[in-house]
Design an enzyme around this catalytic site. Structure first.
Site, PDB file in Angstrom:
ATOM      1  CG  ASP A 186       9.021  33.400  17.443  1.00  0.00           C
ATOM      2  OD1 ASP A 186      10.097  33.167  18.021  1.00  0.00           O
ATOM      3  OD2 ASP A 186       8.808  34.413  16.753  1.00  0.00           O
TER       4      ASP A 186
ATOM      5  CG  ASP B  88      11.986  38.270  20.676  1.00  0.00           C
ATOM      6  OD1 ASP B  88      11.671  39.050  21.596  1.00  0.00           O
ATOM      7  OD2 ASP B  88      12.899  37.434  20.773  1.00  0.00           O
TER       8      ASP B  88
HETATM    9 MG   LIG Z   1       9.896  35.961  15.955  1.00  0.00          MG
END
Ligand SMILES: [Mg+2]
Ligand SMILES: [Zn+2]
Length: 182
Positions: free
Chosen positions: A8, A10
């Protein structure tokens, strides 16, 4: 077929300031590049899978996102951890505008980005691993058939809690990779 480490973005790679779209706001989570290099050296293709509804909401454009990717890719490359791919979902079923307002199959917790990456890059999902900081990351991985899922603390600050016995937890990508013995 190769194995992949899905990341992932962020909260895992960069501090999640919400809708990060400029290099000035892209703050690296401590130790993430070094950890990515260890995964790469262990034979994992590095693939970023990221929800970017800020595009659909009109906060920034796909061009802005791609420009930031150029910088992010260069930094991974210079760290000895070249990215094999970046997959993003610009949609949102309610909050997006125009063509982006759609109940798509790519927005996590849907597995679409992972499945597409697997097909395009001949990835063996059964040998792969996913790292994310939200339950929706874990659900996407599970739906895609990735057996190893590790929930990280947002921004690498503290180990999270999970109720899913099939999910591992760690504070950050750096600590997770160390715990995997890489
Ligand atoms: Mg995230
Ligand atoms: Zn989507």
């Amino acid at each position: 077929m190769r194995k992949a480490a899905f990341l992932d973005r962020d909260g895992v790679i960069n501090i999640d300031h919400a809708y990060v779209c400029r290099r000035e706001d892209f703050e690296w989570v401590e130790g993430v590049l070094d950890a990515a290099r260890k995964l790469y050296e262990a034979g994992y293709a590095l693939v970023v899978v990221t929800n970017q509804s800020g595009i659909g909401r009109g906060y920034y454009t796909e061009t802005d996102f791609e420009a930031l990717n150029v910088y992010m890719c260069r930094m991974f490359e210079e760290a000895g951890a070249p990215l094999a791919g970046i997959y993003f979902c610009p949609h949102h079923p309610e909050k997006a505008l125009g063509q982006y307002k759609v109940a798509c199959t790519c927005r996590k917790p849907q597995p679409g980005m992972i499945l597409r990456a697997a097909e395009e890059m001949a990835i063996d999902l059964s040998q792969s691993i996913l790292f994310g900081d939200k339950e929706s990351d874990m659900k996407a991985a599970q739906a895609a058939g990735i057996p190893r899922r590790i929930l990280l603390g947002k921004d690498g600050l503290e180990a999270p809690q999970t109720t899913d016995a099939g999910t591992g937890v760690s504070r950050s990508l750096a600590t997770a990779v160390a715990e995997l013995g890489l």
